[in-house]
Design a protein around this motif. Sequence first.
Motif, PDB file in Angstrom:
ATOM      1  N   GLY A 310     -17.317  -8.279 115.258  1.00 53.81           N
ATOM      2  CA  GLY A 310     -16.347  -7.220 115.005  1.00 53.81           C
ATOM      3  C   GLY A 310     -16.098  -6.356 116.226  1.00 53.81           C
ATOM      4  N   VAL A 311     -17.159  -5.835 116.827  1.00 54.06           N
ATOM      5  CA  VAL A 311     -17.010  -4.915 117.952  1.00 54.06           C
ATOM      6  C   VAL A 311     -16.470  -5.638 119.189  1.00 54.06           C
ATOM      7  N   LEU A 312     -17.082  -6.776 119.529  1.00 54.87           N
ATOM      8  CA  LEU A 312     -16.612  -7.501 120.715  1.00 54.87           C
ATOM      9  C   LEU A 312     -15.205  -8.060 120.480  1.00 54.87           C
ATOM     10  N   GLY A 313     -14.948  -8.511 119.251  1.00 50.99           N
ATOM     11  CA  GLY A 313     -13.629  -9.029 118.929  1.00 50.99           C
ATOM     12  C   GLY A 313     -12.561  -7.955 118.968  1.00 50.99           C
ATOM     13  N   ALA A 314     -12.891  -6.775 118.461  1.00 48.38           N
ATOM     14  CA  ALA A 314     -11.929  -5.668 118.462  1.00 48.38           C
ATOM     15  C   ALA A 314     -11.543  -5.288 119.886  1.00 48.38           C
ATOM     16  N   GLN A 363     -20.363 -21.586 111.134  1.00 46.80           N
ATOM     17  CA  GLN A 363     -19.338 -22.298 110.382  1.00 46.80           C
ATOM     18  C   GLN A 363     -18.623 -21.352 109.425  1.00 46.80           C
ATOM     19  N   ARG A 364     -19.381 -20.505 108.745  1.00 50.86           N
ATOM     20  CA  ARG A 364     -18.784 -19.573 107.784  1.00 50.86           C
ATOM     21  C   ARG A 364     -17.919 -18.535 108.494  1.00 50.86           C
ATOM     22  N   PHE A 365     -18.431 -17.990 109.585  1.00 53.59           N
ATOM     23  CA  PHE A 365     -17.644 -17.021 110.349  1.00 53.59           C
ATOM     24  C   PHE A 365     -16.333 -17.641 110.834  1.00 53.59           C
ATOM     25  N   GLY A 366     -16.382 -18.943 111.129  1.00 57.23           N
ATOM     26  CA  GLY A 366     -15.223 -19.611 111.699  1.00 57.23           C
ATOM     27  C   GLY A 366     -14.245 -20.163 110.682  1.00 57.23           C
ATOM     28  N   ASN A 367     -14.472 -19.919 109.395  1.00 54.59           N
ATOM     29  CA  ASN A 367     -13.560 -20.407 108.353  1.00 54.59           C
ATOM     30  C   ASN A 367     -12.184 -19.773 108.565  1.00 54.59           C
ATOM     31  N   VAL A 368     -11.239 -20.569 109.051  1.00 53.52           N
ATOM     32  CA  VAL A 368      -9.918 -20.031 109.415  1.00 53.52           C
ATOM     33  C   VAL A 368      -9.100 -19.633 108.194  1.00 53.52           C
ATOM     34  N   ASN A 369      -9.550 -20.033 107.017  1.00 52.07           N
ATOM     35  CA  ASN A 369      -8.818 -19.690 105.805  1.00 52.07           C
ATOM     36  C   ASN A 369      -9.213 -18.330 105.244  1.00 52.07           C
ATOM     37  N   ILE A 370     -10.357 -17.805 105.676  1.00 54.42           N
ATOM     38  CA  ILE A 370     -10.824 -16.516 105.163  1.00 54.42           C
ATOM     39  C   ILE A 370     -10.078 -15.352 105.813  1.00 54.42           C
ATOM     40  N   LYS A 371      -9.896 -15.421 107.144  1.00 53.01           N
ATOM     41  CA  LYS A 371      -9.171 -14.363 107.863  1.00 53.01           C
ATOM     42  C   LYS A 371      -9.749 -12.971 107.560  1.00 53.01           C
ATOM     43  N   ASP A 372     -11.059 -12.842 107.687  1.00 52.64           N
ATOM     44  CA  ASP A 372     -11.698 -11.551 107.437  1.00 52.64           C
ATOM     45  C   ASP A 372     -11.292 -10.572 108.533  1.00 52.64           C
ATOM     46  N   GLN A 373     -10.724  -9.457 108.138  1.00 52.80           N
ATOM     47  CA  GLN A 373     -10.186  -8.506 109.104  1.00 52.80           C
ATOM     48  C   GLN A 373     -11.298  -7.807 109.886  1.00 52.80           C
ATOM     49  N   ILE A 374     -11.150  -7.775 111.195  1.00 48.41           N
ATOM     50  CA  ILE A 374     -12.135  -7.095 112.040  1.00 48.41           C
ATOM     51  C   ILE A 374     -12.194  -5.610 111.702  1.00 48.41           C
ATOM     52  N   ASP A 375     -11.064  -5.005 111.349  1.00 49.90           N
ATOM     53  CA  ASP A 375     -11.066  -3.595 110.945  1.00 49.90           C
ATOM     54  C   ASP A 375     -12.049  -3.356 109.803  1.00 49.90           C
ATOM     55  N   ARG A 376     -12.079  -4.285 108.840  1.00 48.22           N
ATOM     56  CA  ARG A 376     -12.970  -4.136 107.681  1.00 48.22           C
ATOM     57  C   ARG A 376     -14.430  -4.272 108.109  1.00 48.22           C
ATOM     58  N   ILE A 377     -14.710  -5.268 108.944  1.00 50.92           N
ATOM     59  CA  ILE A 377     -16.081  -5.506 109.382  1.00 50.92           C
ATOM     60  C   ILE A 377     -16.613  -4.320 110.189  1.00 50.92           C
ATOM     61  N   CYS A 378     -15.750  -3.697 110.996  1.00 52.18           N
ATOM     62  CA  CYS A 378     -16.185  -2.575 111.840  1.00 52.18           C
ATOM     63  C   CYS A 378     -16.207  -1.243 111.086  1.00 52.18           C
ATOM     64  N   SER A 379     -15.672  -1.209 109.872  1.00 52.06           N
ATOM     65  CA  SER A 379     -15.637   0.058 109.146  1.00 52.06           C
ATOM     66  C   SER A 379     -17.056   0.540 108.849  1.00 52.06           C
ATOM     67  N   GLU A 380     -17.243   1.849 108.914  1.00 52.08           N
ATOM     68  CA  GLU A 380     -18.524   2.507 108.640  1.00 52.08           C
ATOM     69  C   GLU A 380     -19.670   1.915 109.471  1.00 52.08           C
ATOM     70  N   ASP A 426      -4.151   0.736 119.965  1.00 50.80           N
ATOM     71  CA  ASP A 426      -4.974   1.590 119.109  1.00 50.80           C
ATOM     72  C   ASP A 426      -5.844   0.750 118.183  1.00 50.80           C
ATOM     73  N   LEU A 427      -7.081   1.154 118.013  1.00 50.21           N
ATOM     74  CA  LEU A 427      -7.985   0.524 117.056  1.00 50.21           C
ATOM     75  C   LEU A 427      -7.997   1.349 115.770  1.00 50.21           C
ATOM     76  N   MET A 428      -7.978   0.670 114.644  1.00 55.07           N
ATOM     77  CA  MET A 428      -8.056   1.371 113.361  1.00 55.07           C
ATOM     78  C   MET A 428      -9.530   1.555 113.009  1.00 55.07           C
ATOM     79  N   ILE A 429     -10.044   2.757 113.247  1.00 55.77           N
ATOM     80  CA  ILE A 429     -11.461   3.039 113.029  1.00 55.77           C
ATOM     81  C   ILE A 429     -11.628   3.823 111.727  1.00 55.77           C
ATOM     82  N   LYS A 434     -16.516   9.248 112.365  1.00 52.47           N
ATOM     83  CA  LYS A 434     -15.518   8.910 113.389  1.00 52.47           C
ATOM     84  C   LYS A 434     -15.378  10.000 114.448  1.00 52.47           C
ATOM     85  N   ALA A 435     -15.293  11.264 114.025  1.00 48.21           N
ATOM     86  CA  ALA A 435     -15.095  12.362 114.980  1.00 48.21           C
ATOM     87  C   ALA A 435     -16.278  12.497 115.929  1.00 48.21           C
TER      88      ALA A 435
END
Length: 494
Positions: A310-314, A363-380, A426-429, A434-435
Amino acid sequence: MTSYTLNQNNLNQISERISVPKYDRSQLKTGIVHIGIGGFHRAHEAYYTDQLLHNTSITEWGICGVALLPSDTNIYNTLKAQDGLYTLMVKEFDGSLTKRVIGSITEILFAPANPMQVIQKMANPEVKIVTLTITEGGYNYNEATKSFDKENPAILYDIANPLAPKTVFGYLTQALKLRKENGNKGFTIQSCDNIQGNGHMTKNMLLSYVQMAEPSLVAWIEAHVSFPNSMVDRITPATSPSDIERLKTEVSIDDAWPVVCEPFKQWVIEDDFVNGRPLWEAVGAQFVEDVVPYEKMKLSLLNAGHTVLGVLGALSGYATIDEAVHDAQISAFLKHYMDTEVTPTLADLEGVDLEAYKASLLQRFGNVNIKDQIDRICSESSAKVPIFVLPTVTTNLETNGSVDFAAFLIAAWAIYSLGKDEKGNDLMIKDAMKATLHDKAVVASNGNPKAFLEIESIFGQLLTSERFVKAYTTAYQNLVKFGIKKSVLNLNTI
């Protein structure tokens, strides 16, 4: 093809297109109250329970879903309108979609509108288990003090307004108090959140609150309530408008909030229930004496791995996890981190093929059909990093193991917290801190990298480790000088 809105009245017609509950939902009693009816619960516990209801004639394990927060208004309204029904869309590795309607949630309550209704529901003797997905940040745990945050305004509000609480602790305390007063049995409280020792954490935090709010109740809870640890696993990305549209296009079902997930699932639970439990093992759950080895493996590899990607990808400008893991350098970084820093801390995993597990994660992380959003993974991340990453750091500092990759991740997080990727976008954090993260990140960027480590509620006393600070500072300076791609490449070749 006629389009049908998903609800109980339309199930017969919908059953001609996809699988639907075959059991009589009207005959189910509420044996489980679940707090936090988001996507993960609906892809996991509610799914397991739905399968069990299909396979047996039991009627006592229906689920009442509780929307705890004002921000849960939309999910409450959606599930209420759909009679608790929703479609689970499993995105297989080959791109196909397995669809079924889940019916185990038979009641929906909105806590902010009627707190007493929720308290009374949990106090009902038919309810034997209360389960939780309140996120890592929902436990009111302060990393610096290693204890319950007694100064949290929401906690102080609940103590002053016991019958109209806002936090899970206020609700649980009043429900248990009512059960005690009515002479009823206690219930099992089962966390389904990604916290090592989540049962222990739940017990410690609840009793800390009860000691403040209802101290005479402590002994009764100790005797009549259990808190089994568990390990939960199923990647469940946020539902997108395209998912909703795909369901409508393929089978003409109008579901306002389906759940998408990967095919893999796992649930390992300590068999410590004070008032009965479902036979979840009949549908794939594992009941064990000690969950710790499983959860330690999962949190420090899968969840920490998600944070790495998430962090490196963002920072690299990627939008989804599969994009990040298909970047050869980021993937190599993750492999090195898992092999060099995490694996040496996992010495007690009898019967687990660790190399196979790590390969399955990629393999699971690379499932191209899941498209897990990096914004979601990096949240909180402020709640996740202390749980997923820092225990590995602490162990390696104690054993003189490597901390270079974790230090690099924290340095990258400091730069991420400035709010821009390396292309200036801009990154959606989304983070409760956050502050604070941004303020410290700004100081760090102005020639004082160590400032980010001064956030004691996240990092504890990590700033006092000269070895970690040196590795972190070096990584930070390299990231600023060379950028993420070259810095990752240089670290991978060490």
